[in-house]
Enzyme design. Structure first.
Site, mmCIF file in Angstrom:
data_model
loop_
_atom_site.group_PDB
_atom_site.id
_atom_site.type_symbol
_atom_site.label_atom_id
_atom_site.label_comp_id
_atom_site.label_asym_id
_atom_site.label_seq_id
_atom_site.Cartn_x
_atom_site.Cartn_y
_atom_site.Cartn_z
ATOM 1 N N CYS A 60 0.827 -1.214 0.000
ATOM 2 C CA CYS A 60 0.000 0.000 0.000
ATOM 3 C C CYS A 60 0.859 1.261 0.000
ATOM 4 C CB CYS A 60 -0.935 -0.017 1.210
ATOM 5 S SG CYS A 60 -1.868 1.502 1.381
ATOM 6 N N CYS A 88 -1.609 1.710 -3.038
ATOM 7 C CA CYS A 88 -2.578 2.809 -2.827
ATOM 8 C C CYS A 88 -1.956 4.200 -2.784
ATOM 9 C CB CYS A 88 -3.320 2.607 -1.510
ATOM 10 S SG CYS A 88 -3.591 0.908 -1.022
ATOM 11 N N LYS A 135 0.005 5.308 -5.996
ATOM 12 C CA LYS A 135 -1.024 5.320 -7.056
ATOM 13 C C LYS A 135 -1.854 6.598 -6.976
ATOM 14 C CE LYS A 135 -4.852 4.240 -6.071
ATOM 15 N NZ LYS A 135 -5.404 2.916 -5.909
ATOM 16 N N TYR A 138 -9.513 -3.129 -10.892
ATOM 17 C CA TYR A 138 -9.093 -1.905 -10.194
ATOM 18 C C TYR A 138 -7.824 -1.308 -10.822
ATOM 19 C CZ TYR A 138 -11.749 -2.729 -5.757
ATOM 20 O OH TYR A 138 -12.686 -2.888 -4.793
ATOM 21 N N GLU A 192 -7.475 2.145 -13.100
ATOM 22 C CA GLU A 192 -6.804 3.270 -12.434
ATOM 23 C C GLU A 192 -5.591 3.734 -13.255
ATOM 24 O OE1 GLU A 192 -8.068 2.524 -7.785
ATOM 25 O OE2 GLU A 192 -6.096 1.849 -8.396
ATOM 26 N N HIS A 202 -26.355 22.198 -0.304
ATOM 27 C CA HIS A 202 -26.547 22.745 -1.649
ATOM 28 C C HIS A 202 -25.519 23.836 -1.946
ATOM 29 C CE1 HIS A 202 -28.816 23.539 -5.252
ATOM 30 N NE2 HIS A 202 -28.766 24.828 -4.992
ATOM 31 N N GLU A 234 -25.782 15.910 -2.527
ATOM 32 C CA GLU A 234 -27.161 16.096 -2.063
ATOM 33 C C GLU A 234 -28.137 15.213 -2.842
ATOM 34 O OE1 GLU A 234 -29.015 19.992 -2.814
ATOM 35 O OE2 GLU A 234 -27.460 20.369 -4.302
HETATM 36 P P1 NDP Z 1 -8.815 -7.437 -10.193
HETATM 37 O O1 NDP Z 1 -9.158 -8.747 -9.607
HETATM 38 O O2 NDP Z 1 -9.558 -6.224 -9.743
HETATM 39 O O3 NDP Z 1 -8.979 -7.512 -11.775
HETATM 40 C C1 NDP Z 1 -8.282 -8.483 -12.509
HETATM 41 C C2 NDP Z 1 -8.563 -8.270 -13.976
HETATM 42 O O4 NDP Z 1 -7.716 -9.132 -14.739
HETATM 43 C C3 NDP Z 1 -9.988 -8.582 -14.360
HETATM 44 O O5 NDP Z 1 -10.423 -7.659 -15.330
HETATM 45 C C4 NDP Z 1 -9.869 -9.987 -14.950
HETATM 46 O O6 NDP Z 1 -10.826 -10.268 -15.918
HETATM 47 C C5 NDP Z 1 -8.513 -9.893 -15.612
HETATM 48 N N1 NDP Z 1 -7.898 -11.193 -15.826
HETATM 49 C C6 NDP Z 1 -7.599 -12.135 -14.901
HETATM 50 N N2 NDP Z 1 -7.021 -13.191 -15.482
HETATM 51 C C7 NDP Z 1 -6.968 -12.927 -16.792
HETATM 52 C C8 NDP Z 1 -6.500 -13.648 -17.930
HETATM 53 N N3 NDP Z 1 -5.951 -14.854 -17.802
HETATM 54 N N4 NDP Z 1 -6.594 -13.062 -19.129
HETATM 55 C C9 NDP Z 1 -7.147 -11.835 -19.265
HETATM 56 N N5 NDP Z 1 -7.613 -11.114 -18.248
HETATM 57 C C10 NDP Z 1 -7.530 -11.648 -17.019
HETATM 58 O O7 NDP Z 1 -7.256 -7.297 -10.009
HETATM 59 P P2 NDP Z 1 -6.253 -6.061 -10.060
HETATM 60 O O8 NDP Z 1 -4.961 -6.624 -10.523
HETATM 61 O O9 NDP Z 1 -6.846 -4.915 -10.811
HETATM 62 O O10 NDP Z 1 -6.146 -5.644 -8.545
HETATM 63 C C11 NDP Z 1 -5.838 -6.631 -7.569
HETATM 64 C C12 NDP Z 1 -6.528 -6.347 -6.281
HETATM 65 O O11 NDP Z 1 -5.873 -5.289 -5.624
HETATM 66 C C13 NDP Z 1 -7.977 -5.869 -6.394
HETATM 67 O O12 NDP Z 1 -8.887 -6.917 -6.552
HETATM 68 C C14 NDP Z 1 -8.163 -5.152 -5.093
HETATM 69 O O13 NDP Z 1 -8.467 -6.081 -4.110
HETATM 70 C C15 NDP Z 1 -6.800 -4.554 -4.856
HETATM 71 N N6 NDP Z 1 -6.749 -3.142 -5.274
HETATM 72 C C16 NDP Z 1 -7.563 -2.229 -4.676
HETATM 73 C C17 NDP Z 1 -7.538 -0.914 -5.079
HETATM 74 C C18 NDP Z 1 -8.442 0.073 -4.434
HETATM 75 O O14 NDP Z 1 -8.988 -0.213 -3.378
HETATM 76 N N7 NDP Z 1 -8.662 1.244 -5.039
HETATM 77 C C19 NDP Z 1 -6.650 -0.442 -6.126
HETATM 78 C C20 NDP Z 1 -5.855 -1.489 -6.702
HETATM 79 C C21 NDP Z 1 -5.908 -2.774 -6.278
HETATM 80 P P3 NDP Z 1 -12.248 -10.935 -15.547
HETATM 81 O O15 NDP Z 1 -13.057 -9.863 -14.906
HETATM 82 O O16 NDP Z 1 -12.749 -11.357 -16.858
HETATM 83 O O17 NDP Z 1 -11.940 -12.071 -14.623
#
Ligand code: NDP
Length: 459
Positions: A42, A47, A50, A176, A180, A433, A438
């Site tokens: 983080c 976080c 980022k 996510y 982002e 407002h 709101e």
């Molecule tokens: P996510 O789980 O959010 O998203 C993973 C993405 O990768 C999805 O779109 C998924 O597609 C895709 N994916 C997975 N496997 C494959 C594959 N073999 N081929 C193509 N696409 C694939 O993971 P992130 O890496 O974005 O983030 C990890 C975690 O970190 C988050 O889940 C969250 O818990 C945490 N995080 C939180 C943040 C916040 O609170 N603002 C910011 C950043 C991270 P599909 O949907 O089709 O499975």
């Protein structure tokens, strides 16, 4: 049997540090080992940096918007190395603050990798150490793809240290991290391709929010490539040649894989200590964060439950209170608000429309409008706000927003939702407002009914 420490925490990230500090405050003799950087993902490669990059990207939009308000502004050149240097300076400051905090709490700190030898013994950088209780808080690591040429991809860890802003970057994933960083790179002036395998980004989020974000990505000039993935990647003189699953190809400077994260448990000695994992490597824990070995606990992303920093902190704090203090502090973990710092950002808490509908009839209140700022800025950008109300109890069970300040607004709203507020409580609340917020207390007309065959076709 006496041990070197009452508690040994493996991992100095958000959850581990909180657990160690609170336990030490309760009088426990505590040690923490961190092999990489204090503050964990983080603070160092997640976080915090980022959000700094998100802020940097937002200035580009703000400069252009200001012209609609009479400013004679021109978007200048962005200095990526200067931004990264400023970010690194701040992260180093936070690293030192973490160290001081742990030191001040009386914790023994090891800048080393810790590996379990048995249920009470660890190898810490070559030194044998024993502890009565052990907490595993090693977090997660980005999952690397396995298609041909995958080693030519970067992952989020690398994105924070790029020597220069790529002219064109292709991001694989629709979660996510992908959305982002798409906003960050596009805001800073890169050409961005976003490749994901669903119809819309952010699978699992409310559909209206997903659609709103999709429109915002397109309005930002991001090249959205949906229902596809990457098949192969090869190196070229200028970067990468990416072949997609439909056979089409694109030339880019960098390919960024944002395909999820996995628990960081490899070679941790879990078998030797009798700690069970799931097939994806995540540690199995019960409701009290205990593993299959009664004196060993696990908190945060390494358990792959709700992978969010504040959740790891809550688990670490609560565990330390329970093991060494007056008893655990209770957090509401069933309706945890979360934010996506996309452009514009998303704030969300509770159930989506689809989840609520699966539980029974739900009243849906939806608003989509051009926020006040953009009536003059001329920017094509809409705000989406949504309340999900359980029809039987009239409790507000979900709130979702895409738009400026959504995470800030949703934090306040999540208190009301966790306290069990009803739609009538929202209606009784006087708005502020003029704000976008709101809208959440002035939504009077139900947009539709969801669930139980749309409440028997709305009778
Ligand atoms: P996510 O789980 O959010 O998203 C993973 C993405 O990768 C999805 O779109 C998924 O597609 C895709 N994916 C997975 N496997 C494959 C594959 N073999 N081929 C193509 N696409 C694939 O993971 P992130 O890496 O974005 O983030 C990890 C975690 O970190 C988050 O889940 C969250 O818990 C945490 N995080 C939180 C943040 C916040 O609170 N603002 C910011 C950043 C991270 P599909 O949907 O089709 O499975």
């Amino acid at each position: 049997m006496s041990y070197d420490f009452d508690l040994f925490v493996i991992g100095g990230g958000s959850g581990g540090v909180r657990c160690a500090r609170i336990a030490a405050g309760h009088g426990a003799k505590v040690a923490v080992a961190e092999e990489r950087f204090w503050g964990g993902t983080c603070v160092n490669i997640g976080c915090v940096p980022k959000k700094l990059l998100v802020m940097a990207a937002e200035y580009a939009g703000a400069v252009q918007e200001s012209r609609g308000f009479g400013w004679d502004t021109q978007l200048g050149r962005h200095d990526w190395p200067a931004l990264i240097a400023a970010k690194d300076k701040e992260i180093n400051r936070l690293n030192s603050a973490y160290r001081r905090m742990m030191d001040g709490a009386g914790c023994t700190m090891f800048d080393a990798r810790a590996v379990l030898i048995d249920a009470h013994t660890l190898d810490v950088g070559g030194k044998r150490v024993t502890a009565d209780r052990i907490v595993i808080a090693t977090g997660g690591r980005p999952t690397r793809p396995d298609f041909p040429g995958a080693d030519l991809c970067i992952v989020s860890d690398d994105a924070f240290y790029l020597p220069e802003l790529p002219k064109r970057i292709t991001i694989l994933g629709g979660g996510y991290i992908a959305v982002e960083f798409a906003g960050i790179f596009a805001g800073l002036g890169a050409q961005v391709d976003l490749v994901f395998r669903q119809k819309l980004p952010l699978r699992g989020f409310d559909e209206d929010i997903r659609e709103g974000l999709d429109a915002a990505l397109l309005a930002q000039g991001i090249n959205v490539i949906r229902e596809r993935t990457v098949a192969t990647v090869t190196a070229t003189a200028d970067g990468r040649l990416v072949t997609l699953s439909d056979g089409s190809q694109l030339e880019t400077n960098l390919l960024f894989a944002a395909m999820g994260r996995h628990a960081y448990t490899a070679d941790l000695g879990l078998d030797a200590a009798g700690v069970q994992t799931r097939s994806n490597g995540a540690i199995v824990v019960d409701a009290e964060m205990a593993t299959s070995q009664p004196n060993i606990f696990a908190i945060g992303d390494v358990t792959d439950r709700l992978n969010l920093t504040p959740v790891a902190i809550a688990q670490g704090h609560s565990l330390a209170d329970r093991l060494f203090g007056p008893g655990p502090r209770i957090w509401h973990l069933d309706a945890v608000a979360t934010a996506v710092f996309s452009s514009p950002p998303i704030g969300t808490v509770g159930l989506t429309e689809a989840q609520a509908a699966a539980n029974g009839p739900a009243d849906i209140y939806l608003a989509s409008f051009t926020p006040m700022r953009h009536t003059l800025s001329g920017r094509s950008r809409r705000t989406v706000m949504k309340l999900i109300v359980d029809q039987a109890s009239q409790r507000v069970v979900g709130a979702h927003m895409l738009g400026e300040d959504a995470p800030e607004i949703l934090q306040g709203l999540s208190v009301a939702i966790n306290a069990g507020a009803t739609k009538a409580d929202f209606d009784r609340t006087v708005g502020i407002h003029p704000t976008a917020a709101e809208e959440f207390v002035t939504m009077r007309t139900r947009t539709r009914v969801a669930g139980a065959a749309a409440a028997k076709a709305a009778e």
